[in-house]
Design a protein around this motif. Structure first.
Motif, PDB file in Angstrom:
ATOM      1  N   GLY B 149       0.430  -1.008  -0.083  1.00 60.62           N
ATOM      2  CA  GLY B 149       0.201   0.104   0.076  1.00 60.62           C
ATOM      3  C   GLY B 149       0.896   1.313   0.116  1.00 60.62           C
ATOM      4  O   GLY B 149       0.239   2.325  -0.170  1.00 60.62           O
ATOM      5  N   VAL B 150       2.246   1.136   0.410  1.00 60.32           N
ATOM      6  CA  VAL B 150       3.635   2.423   0.120  1.00 60.32           C
ATOM      7  C   VAL B 150       3.664   2.557  -0.833  1.00 60.32           C
ATOM      8  O   VAL B 150       4.064   1.749  -2.044  1.00 60.32           O
ATOM      9  N   ALA B 151       3.423   3.827  -1.091  1.00 61.60           N
ATOM     10  CA  ALA B 151       3.839   3.839  -3.166  1.00 61.60           C
ATOM     11  C   ALA B 151       5.724   3.804  -2.655  1.00 61.60           C
ATOM     12  O   ALA B 151       6.334   4.547  -4.050  1.00 61.60           O
ATOM     13  N   HIS B 152       5.814   5.124  -2.056  1.00 60.23           N
ATOM     14  CA  HIS B 152       7.419   5.648  -2.226  1.00 60.23           C
ATOM     15  C   HIS B 152       7.346   6.399  -0.175  1.00 60.23           C
ATOM     16  O   HIS B 152       6.295   6.914   0.434  1.00 60.23           O
ATOM     17  N   ALA B 153       8.559   5.872   0.228  1.00 63.72           N
ATOM     18  CA  ALA B 153       9.139   6.683   1.091  1.00 63.72           C
ATOM     19  C   ALA B 153      10.279   7.595   1.371  1.00 63.72           C
ATOM     20  O   ALA B 153      10.994   6.791   0.632  1.00 63.72           O
ATOM     21  N   GLN B 154      10.480   8.764   1.522  1.00 59.85           N
ATOM     22  CA  GLN B 154      10.857   9.441   1.658  1.00 59.85           C
ATOM     23  C   GLN B 154      11.948  10.094   2.789  1.00 59.85           C
ATOM     24  O   GLN B 154      11.310  10.436   3.495  1.00 59.85           O
ATOM     25  N   LEU B 155      13.461  10.119   2.893  1.00 66.23           N
ATOM     26  CA  LEU B 155      14.159  10.849   3.642  1.00 66.23           C
ATOM     27  C   LEU B 155      14.102  12.078   3.268  1.00 66.23           C
ATOM     28  O   LEU B 155      14.467  12.455   2.336  1.00 66.23           O
ATOM     29  N   ASP B 156      14.130  12.561   4.038  1.00 63.09           N
ATOM     30  CA  ASP B 156      13.657  14.291   4.068  1.00 63.09           C
ATOM     31  C   ASP B 156      15.366  15.054   3.404  1.00 63.09           C
ATOM     32  O   ASP B 156      15.217  16.259   2.914  1.00 63.09           O
ATOM     33  N   SER B 157      16.241  14.867   4.211  1.00 62.64           N
ATOM     34  CA  SER B 157      17.356  14.334   3.310  1.00 62.64           C
ATOM     35  C   SER B 157      18.300  13.886   3.015  1.00 62.64           C
ATOM     36  O   SER B 157      18.869  12.731   4.257  1.00 62.64           O
TER      37      SER B 157
END
Ligand SMILES: Nc1ncnc2c1ncn2[C@@H]1O[C@H](COP(=O)(O)OP(=O)(O)O)[C@@H](O)[C@H]1O
Ligand SMILES: [Mg+2]
Lengths: 217, 300
Positions: B149-157
């Motif tokens: 169900g997760v399309a994308h996980a992004q670490l903010d830096s």
């Protein structure tokens, strides 16, 4: 009882047989003199008896132990039951007389106090108690030899082996040294002395003459 | 047991005596061993501090978790349950409608958003993991990206990843340094013992002739290696503690310039104790090698 039984004892250095096919029995309590010209094999025989060198072949029983069957690990324990006075004495020149005599006791792990007490007793027996702090270099030839004897007997060995102990001593010093061996022999120690001058040994019970590694007839 | 203890304490005392008999050699060996152990230990302490620094900075890091466009309420629930298990720290759900409203509130974007036929934004979670090292943060991101169900996980830096890579490189360098110096320490001990064996030839020969066991001859040399390594390690611990103490004030001042209260962490008592222990172990190994080689001819 026999202290030493050698049968067809042979020691070969490279091609040279320094001791060959030698049969010998020395009884407990004997005072034995081994004589013979230089190179006859006296030192080699004493080294075999003292478990310093391994025989090339033949049988050798010392103090009830079969030296040829004895494993490497057992060797040190046999050596502790013997007293050796080497031809070159092998004193430690960076140590006091007392520390030289203590060495065999340190090796068997005696408590330091007991070791010092017994080492002093041995020094006293050879008449060197006042010189306990002296380094061997400060001692005369006769005193050095007596120090070597003290180290040899401090373990109360049953067999005492000495290689030409009077070779470099004047007559007086030589007599003192030989009297010491006689005294130890009197209290039951078996003594074997290699010497050029067997006639100087007091009351020998055995006289063995070597010639080219064999017992002379 | 008692005689075992006596033999070992006697060997220990003889080893102490031998070290005392050559004070200059002993001192030089201790300096060499001390420095050899200080360098990798200092590297280690530096990395530990860098890691703490990274962790405190990473505390404010975010991971944005975007769900599939067609995610339904059930999917959101499943992801939520997973987050409860996986994420240390806080997180909040941002429904796609709320996200759109957020965009519309921005004056510059309002026109563009109004022109869109439908809401282009997915449901999302904003996570703020706490007490987590930079490299673990990246691992967590990867783990979350694989959730159904997760399309994308992004670490903010990206700096977090770079920092993690830097730490890994640093650790590798410290390990290499430690290995090199460990070999050096063994070599120094090897040489000390070799020289001592040469100096004690006469004593060793006589001792063997009058009934010394191999163990009796060897033991003092082992203790020399052990003592020298242990004392060298102790010297390293003291050097490092003094060095860190000297750095403390300048670093606090530097941190203050950036409005931080960072202070350099020194060695813990356990870490301090580890230095002489490692030194002693390496010294013992060096002594073993040296004695085995040097005494080979004496064992007949
Ligand atoms: N370690 C050795 N290597 C080779 N030959 C030796 C060794 N020891 C003794 N020999 C030889 O063995 C012979 C007997 O020597 P040794 O027992 O010392 O005689 P002695 O003590 O009666 O003078 C000599 O010819 C000597 O050269
Ligand atoms: Mg001779």
């Amino acid at each position: 009882m026999n202290m030493i039984v050698a049968t067809r004892l042979t020691k070969r250095y490279d091609a040279y047989e320094a001791v060959r096919d030698l049969n010998l029995e020395i009884a407990s309590g004997d005072m034995a003199a081994i004589s013979g010209h230089s190179g006859a094999g006296k030192t080699t025989l004493l080294k075999l008896l003292g478990a310093v060198e391994r025989p090339t072949s033949g049988g050798l029983i010392v103090n009830g132990q079969n030296l040829l069957a004895l494993g490497r690990r057992a060797l040190p324990y046999l050596r502790r039951s013997l007293g050796l006075v080497f031809q070159d004495q092998k004193l430690l020149f960076d140590r006091s007389a007392l520390d030289n005599v203590r060495l065999p006791l340190d090796i068997i792990g005696l408590p330091p106090r007991e070791a010092s007490r017994r080492a002093r007793a041995a020094l006293d027996k050879v008449g060197l108690l006042e010189r306990e702090k002296a380094r061997p270099i400060a001692l005369s030839g006769g005193e050095q030899q007596r120090l070597a004897i003290a180290r040899a007997v401090v373990n109360r060995p049953t067999l005492l082996l000495a290689d030409e102990p009077t070779a470099n001593l004047d007559a007086d010093a030589a007599r003192q040294v030989l009297e010491l061996f006689a005294a130890f022999n009197q209290v039951g120690v078996t003594v074997v002395i290699a010497t050029h001058a067997p006639q100087t040994i007091p009351h020998p019970t055995r006289l063995i003459v070597l010639d080219h590694g064999r017992i002379a007839p | 047991m008692k005689s075992w203890l006596r033999q070992h304490s006697a060997a220990f005392l003889r080893a102490l005596k031998r070290l005392r008999q050559a004070p200059l050699n002993t001192l030089l060996s201790l300096v060499v061993i001390g420095i050899a152990m200080t360098l990798p230990a200092a590297g280690y302490v530096f990395l530990e501090n860098a890691k703490t620094l990274g962790e405190s900075a990473a505390g404010t890091q975010q991971i944005s978790l975007f769900l599939d466009m067609d995610a339904r309420a059930a999917t959101v629930k499943t992801v939520e349950r997973e987050l409860e298990i996986l994420v240390p720290g806080q997180w909040r759900f941002v429904p796609r409608a709320a996200a759109l409203e957020h965009l519309q509130a921005d004056a510059d974007l309002a026109d563009i958003v109004a022109g869109l036929p439908e809401n282009p934004l997915p449901d999302a979670f904003i996570l703020e993991p706490a007490h987590i090292a930079p490299d673990e943060l990246e691992a967590l991101r990867a783990r979350l990206a694989r959730l159904p169900g997760v399309a994308h996980a992004q670490l903010d830096s990206a700096w977090v990843e770079r920092f993690a890579a830097f730490l890994a490189l640093g650790r590798l360098m410290v390990s290499l340094l430690a290995t090199v110096f460990a070999v050096g320490l063994i070599a120094v001990t090897f040489n000390t013992i070799r020289l001592q064996v040469l100096a004690q030839q006469a004593e060793i020969e006589v001792a063997r002739l009058i009934g010394a066991t191999t163990a009796f001859v060897r033991r003092p040399f082992y203790y020399v290696g052990l003592l020298q390594g242990g004392l060298g390690g102790l010297a390293a611990g003291v050097l490092l503690t003094l060095g860190l103490d000297a750095l403390q004030t300048p670093i606090a001042r530097l941190a203050a310039l950036y409005g931080s209260h960072f202070s350099l962490a020194g060695l813990s008592p356990l870490q301090f104790a580890l230095l002489p222990a490692i030194g002693a172990a390496l010294g013992w190994i060096g002594a073993q090698l040296s004695v085995s080689l040097a005494l080979r001819s004496h064992l007949a």
